[in-house]
Design an enzyme around this catalytic site. Sequence first.
Site, short mmCIF file in Angstrom:
data_model
loop_
_atom_site.label_atom_id
_atom_site.label_comp_id
_atom_site.label_asym_id
_atom_site.label_seq_id
_atom_site.Cartn_x
_atom_site.Cartn_y
_atom_site.Cartn_z
N ALA A 190 0.83 -1.21 0.00
CA ALA A 190 0.00 0.00 0.00
C ALA A 190 0.86 1.25 0.00
CB ALA A 190 -0.94 -0.01 1.21
N ASP A 191 1.94 1.24 0.78
CA ASP A 191 2.86 2.38 0.78
C ASP A 191 3.44 2.63 -0.60
OD1 ASP A 191 2.78 3.16 3.47
OD2 ASP A 191 4.24 1.66 4.07
N MET A 192 3.91 1.57 -1.22
CA MET A 192 4.58 1.74 -2.51
C MET A 192 3.59 2.14 -3.61
SD MET A 192 7.64 1.15 -1.55
CE MET A 192 8.77 0.71 -2.88
#
Length: 417
Positions: A190-192
């Site tokens: 999700a961060d990436m």
Amino acid sequence: MNIAHLPHLSSPSASLPEARAAEAFRILDHVTVVDLTSSIAGPYATMLLSDFGARVIKVERPAGDDSRQWGPPFLDGESLWYLSVNRNKKSVALDYGTPAGRAVLEGLLDKADVVVTNLLGKTQAKLGLDASTLRESRPRLIHVSLTGFGLDGPNAALPCYDLIAEGYSGVMDLTGPPDAEPQKVGAPAADMLAGADAALAVLAALHKRAATGQGCALDISLTQSMIRFMSPRIVPYLGSGELPRRTGGKDSVIAIYQTFETADLPLTLGLGNDGIWKRFWEAVGDPAGAEGAHVATNADRRIHRDEIVARISAVLRTRPRAEWLELFARAKVPAGPIYRLDEVVEDPHFRARSAFYRIPREGEDLPQVALGIHMDGEAAGCFSPPPRLGEHNEEVLRTLLGYDDQAIDALRASGAI
């Protein structure tokens, strides 16, 4: 990449080529980004922009980016998680909660084309870092808010990390064997994804500004970036009502598309169309295996998946993986190994594509994963290693804001830097 000289060190990075200082991707060298974020998503977004040449000023609180403490493992006193998403930046350690520190921040924002923050909406507003406040006197500014749930909606005030976003998205419910607990993806997906979305949105906003002269406010959320990643699962559910379940990667709309055991090591196999289906059976020496009305189309093969999987499993267990992969490569049948990370970084194809490199810094080699985008035959170069906390305080203050010795000494005395 210059691979003429590689030092003999104990870490895996010793075998990596040294970073190539290149001008190939200085496409955004006219763009200045003020990065107020920490952790992974925001820093990854601004690193992507820096890989295309943007000047990124990483403004950190005196304690530094949270990810600097995420370890072990550490290298040269810094978290390798931090080192993975912060190259090509200049770090300014600044307490912008003080009047003097805020004056510095305002000066940096006056020079900025883009500002990125991962503060919650209410906190942005409280600190005067929200889009409406910052853009009131800076209409060309592109303001990027990168939060867990976005700036509105019932969950807007909730804190969020990658793990939380993955849980909301449905990916954990569909990852892992059917009898196992839900599993997160093996990287901060999700961060990436949200970081990539933010960088993409900035590029679009810069294009718009070039035409209109106006900046804009961008609202990116970890949860919705992750949900969009799940589109090929969500849309079939919405259109059919069929709720997919965890299968350990042994079910797909494509038949056949999963892992198989061989005589020694597992492999992946994707028979994504009728032509590949036929080539597979020809490659394994059984052309008749592709024939019959019950396997004529993908829909037919899905109905008879269990029977087909059993047949293929029996065939693949007769030879080692390396032999099958060589045979499938010649037959143009999509297949591959299931690598450990050490095998990923040692693969000659990815080495040939300059997928990994090292950046020398003060006697240490900092490993990096490359942008992975080639332009006009060139891979992106690297301009500078991930910065130490506050490493560029004086450089930025002098060159960007015109501060002299007296002004810098006053900032130090006040505790702002």
